[in-house]
Motif scaffolding. Sequence first.
Motif, mmCIF file in Angstrom:
data_model
loop_
_atom_site.group_PDB
_atom_site.id
_atom_site.type_symbol
_atom_site.label_atom_id
_atom_site.label_comp_id
_atom_site.label_asym_id
_atom_site.label_seq_id
_atom_site.Cartn_x
_atom_site.Cartn_y
_atom_site.Cartn_z
ATOM 1 N N ASP A 89 0.834 -1.208 0.000
ATOM 2 C CA ASP A 89 0.000 0.000 0.000
ATOM 3 C C ASP A 89 0.870 1.261 0.000
ATOM 4 N N GLU B 42 -4.989 0.743 9.625
ATOM 5 C CA GLU B 42 -6.032 1.725 9.325
ATOM 6 C C GLU B 42 -5.483 3.143 9.143
ATOM 7 N N GLY B 43 -4.349 3.462 9.778
ATOM 8 C CA GLY B 43 -3.936 4.855 9.827
ATOM 9 C C GLY B 43 -2.681 5.246 9.092
ATOM 10 N N PRO C 119 -3.345 6.531 5.170
ATOM 11 C CA PRO C 119 -3.968 7.863 5.119
ATOM 12 C C PRO C 119 -3.036 8.976 5.579
ATOM 13 N N THR D 109 -0.456 9.516 2.856
ATOM 14 C CA THR D 109 -1.127 10.149 1.717
ATOM 15 C C THR D 109 -1.246 11.654 1.939
ATOM 16 N N ALA D 110 -1.613 12.038 3.166
ATOM 17 C CA ALA D 110 -1.737 13.463 3.488
ATOM 18 C C ALA D 110 -0.379 14.146 3.557
ATOM 19 N N ALA E 258 -9.422 7.985 13.510
ATOM 20 C CA ALA E 258 -10.679 8.578 13.044
ATOM 21 C C ALA E 258 -11.355 9.408 14.129
ATOM 22 N N LYS F 36 -7.005 13.946 13.135
ATOM 23 C CA LYS F 36 -7.229 13.499 11.761
ATOM 24 C C LYS F 36 -5.916 13.497 10.972
ATOM 25 N N PRO F 37 -5.807 12.622 9.953
ATOM 26 C CA PRO F 37 -4.557 12.521 9.188
ATOM 27 C C PRO F 37 -4.080 13.843 8.607
ATOM 28 N N ASP F 38 -4.979 14.679 8.078
ATOM 29 C CA ASP F 38 -4.563 15.952 7.490
ATOM 30 C C ASP F 38 -3.910 16.855 8.533
#
Length: 261
Positions: free
Chosen positions: A62, A126-127, A130, A133-134, A213, A217-219
Amino acid sequence: MSRDDDPAASWRRLAALTPARIALGRAGAGLPTREVLRFGLAHAQARDAVHTPLDADAVRADIAALGFETLKAASAAPDRATYLRRPDLGRRLDEASAVALAAAAGDPVDLALIVADGLSARAVHEGAVPLLTALKPALAGSGWRLAPVVVATQARVALGDAVGALLKARAVAVLIGERPGLSSPDSLGIYLTFDPRPGRTDAERNCLSNVCAAGLKPDFAAFKLHWLIDQALSRRLTGVALKDESDRQLAGPEGRGVLEP
């Protein structure tokens, strides 16, 4: 009695604002059955988070799909039972991983990213993607030289010191599954250390906690992490000497994209 004077109503309003176990009610001298069952479920989820193995190959695939090079590593703890009993082994690389990372190292880099199972593989599953990606656009615009992302198993935070030193990194960020609580079995932690090398202490790291979540948050986590990395590389330090002041920029142009829905 007015609504504001009703203790039960006040407790219900407080309970709606937090996942903490307050205002649970009672059944005689004990808890209501629903709360006993909820507690049992949360405890089982926490145990599962600790004991579920990391699917390192899937995580690497991934991460590679995002465009990052990847490497794998393992700590000196040979299995999960040993890892839980011997935290010291989780802070050291096994011999094969140390040799492989040393062989893979090239010129010095600015940053090494480690994705580690820690005490919650679920948090990583799960984390981690993301968050990366951010973070990727900020990394792409930074001009920093990056080492391949290392996916590590049976790992503690300090394993990043050994990995970062072998990869000749000026700084290392360890994305790791945090110790699960009874309301957060999926929480990812991020630990940033400047000039990584074995023997560094927790006082020499910056931590971003509860990335999930229901938490950070990821961002927002990516924004804060990028700010901390930038400051660490420019000031040449991390830990208690580096305070997270990234919130001051959230309303400015750099943070506007994070604040927008």
